[in-house]
Write a protein that holds these residues in place. Structure first.
Motif, PDB file in Angstrom:
ATOM      1  N   TYR A  16       0.783  -1.174   0.070  1.00 24.34           N
ATOM      2  CA  TYR A  16      -0.051  -0.035  -0.107  1.00 24.34           C
ATOM      3  C   TYR A  16       0.933   1.037   0.018  1.00 24.34           C
ATOM      4  CZ  TYR A  16       1.475  -0.012   4.742  1.00 24.34           C
ATOM      5  OH  TYR A  16       2.313  -0.507   6.051  1.00 24.34           O
ATOM      6  N   GLY A  17       2.262   1.288   0.245  1.00 23.53           N
ATOM      7  CA  GLY A  17       3.065   2.349   0.152  1.00 23.53           C
ATOM      8  C   GLY A  17       4.181   2.437  -0.730  1.00 23.53           C
ATOM      9  N   LEU A  52      -4.115   4.669   7.935  1.00 24.01           N
ATOM     10  CA  LEU A  52      -3.067   4.614   7.298  1.00 24.01           C
ATOM     11  C   LEU A  52      -2.676   6.239   7.545  1.00 24.01           C
ATOM     12  CD1 LEU A  52      -0.983   3.841   4.947  1.00 24.01           C
ATOM     13  CD2 LEU A  52      -2.633   4.700   3.101  1.00 24.01           C
ATOM     14  N   PRO A  60       4.948   5.447   5.272  1.00 22.18           N
ATOM     15  CA  PRO A  60       3.587   5.096   5.350  1.00 22.18           C
ATOM     16  C   PRO A  60       3.555   3.988   6.401  1.00 22.18           C
ATOM     17  CG  PRO A  60       4.264   4.166   3.333  1.00 22.18           C
ATOM     18  CD  PRO A  60       5.459   4.919   3.913  1.00 22.18           C
ATOM     19  N   LEU A  62       0.463   1.302   7.723  1.00 23.23           N
ATOM     20  CA  LEU A  62      -0.943   0.869   7.928  1.00 23.23           C
ATOM     21  C   LEU A  62      -0.938   0.316   9.392  1.00 23.23           C
ATOM     22  CD1 LEU A  62      -3.388   0.473   6.382  1.00 23.23           C
ATOM     23  CD2 LEU A  62      -2.495  -2.080   5.891  1.00 23.23           C
ATOM     24  N   ILE A  72      -8.243   0.632   2.268  1.00 20.81           N
ATOM     25  CA  ILE A  72      -7.043   1.149   1.431  1.00 20.81           C
ATOM     26  C   ILE A  72      -6.738   0.427   0.401  1.00 20.81           C
ATOM     27  CG2 ILE A  72      -4.532   1.472   1.957  1.00 20.81           C
ATOM     28  CD1 ILE A  72      -6.125   3.113   3.998  1.00 20.81           C
ATOM     29  N   TYR A  98       8.034  -3.290  11.233  1.00 21.46           N
ATOM     30  CA  TYR A  98       6.482  -3.659  10.803  1.00 21.46           C
ATOM     31  C   TYR A  98       6.168  -5.336  11.227  1.00 21.46           C
ATOM     32  CZ  TYR A  98       6.409   0.397   7.273  1.00 21.46           C
ATOM     33  OH  TYR A  98       6.267   1.514   6.907  1.00 21.46           O
ATOM     34  N   PHE A 120       2.033  -4.427   8.608  1.00 17.72           N
ATOM     35  CA  PHE A 120       1.617  -3.116   9.594  1.00 17.72           C
ATOM     36  C   PHE A 120       2.492  -2.486  10.449  1.00 17.72           C
ATOM     37  CE2 PHE A 120      -2.155  -5.806   8.037  1.00 17.72           C
ATOM     38  CZ  PHE A 120      -3.157  -5.043   8.158  1.00 17.72           C
ATOM     39  N   TRP A 130      -1.267   6.315  15.427  1.00 18.23           N
ATOM     40  CA  TRP A 130      -2.637   6.569  15.152  1.00 18.23           C
ATOM     41  C   TRP A 130      -3.240   7.969  15.940  1.00 18.23           C
ATOM     42  CZ3 TRP A 130      -6.399   6.968  11.735  1.00 18.23           C
ATOM     43  CH2 TRP A 130      -7.527   6.771  11.906  1.00 18.23           C
ATOM     44  N   GLY A 137      -6.663   9.299   9.247  1.00 17.89           N
ATOM     45  CA  GLY A 137      -5.781   8.596   8.387  1.00 17.89           C
ATOM     46  C   GLY A 137      -6.007   8.980   6.967  1.00 17.89           C
ATOM     47  N   GLU A 140      -5.180   6.880   0.965  1.00 13.18           N
ATOM     48  CA  GLU A 140      -4.214   6.130   0.292  1.00 13.18           C
ATOM     49  C   GLU A 140      -2.759   6.873   0.272  1.00 13.18           C
ATOM     50  OE1 GLU A 140      -4.302   6.184  -4.142  1.00 13.18           O
ATOM     51  OE2 GLU A 140      -5.677   7.831  -4.067  1.00 13.18           O
ATOM     52  N   PHE A 141      -1.721   6.031   0.032  1.00 12.68           N
ATOM     53  CA  PHE A 141      -0.487   6.394  -0.209  1.00 12.68           C
ATOM     54  C   PHE A 141      -0.309   6.788  -1.743  1.00 12.68           C
ATOM     55  CE2 PHE A 141       4.116   6.472  -0.243  1.00 12.68           C
ATOM     56  CZ  PHE A 141       4.374   7.518   0.684  1.00 12.68           C
TER      57      PHE A 141
END
Length: 172
Positions: A16-17, A52, A60, A62, A72, A98, A120, A130, A137, A140-141
């Motif tokens: 996602y990053g 995120l 980034p 998650l 996401i 992570y 994550f 967070w 959040g 998206e990245f």
């Protein structure tokens, strides 16, 4: 969309990053695809919403708080054991950066829910990141956000990733 490779010796990983196409660490994915240690499956989105956030150095994260944040979008890859080891090294699995955890995703064009894994923020600091973000959040990245990412070689010589995350969290 490529067919999902469910061979026993491969693992499906949701990115996602910075590993996504067009972003800095995608160079590693290209290298792994060139050696047949990774293959692009398609564009997917998390079934549940997750926070995120951006941490220090534009990294980034998650956060494993299902039901918070947004669904996401990202990319799904099938990885060999060698490819997975390279990603785990990049993501600092053994050094507490992570955690690789289960996540359900669905293809952008619809279809069945697929159980995969994603990276994550480590549980030691994820929830604190967070809270630091005001519990707001990103959806998206993006490539634009990727411009805020500071490459490892451009970070301070004496930096310690986890210490810097905590400094980022505690700085008001």
């Amino acid at each position: 969309m490529a067919a999902i490779n469910k061979q026993a010796n491969t693992k499906l990983i949701f990115t996602y990053g910075t590993l996504k196409r067009g972003l800095y660490n995608h160079a590693l994915m290209k290298e792994l695809m060139a050696t047949h240690d990774a293959s692009f499956v398609g564009e997917y989105t998390t079934v549940e919403s997750f926070p995120l956030v951006l941490g220090p150095y534009g990294i980034p994260f998650l956060i494993n708080l299902p039901g918070s944040g947004h669904r996401i979008p990202g990319e799904l890859y099938s990885l060999s054991g060698r490819g997975l080891a390279r990603l785990d090294e990049l993501e600092g699995i053994e050094t507490g950066h992570y955690e690789r955890l289960p996540v359900n995703v669905v293809a952008e064009d619809g279809g069945e829910v697929v159980a995969v894994e994603g990276y994550f923020a480590h549980r030691n600091f994820g929830e604190a990141l967070w809270r630091k973000s005001g519990e707001k959040g990103l959806s998206e990245f993006s490539e634009e956000m990727g411009g805020k990412y500071v490459k490892r070689g451009n970070r301070p010589l004496d930096y310690n990733f986890v210490d810097d995350v905590w400094k980022f969290i505690s700085h008001s």
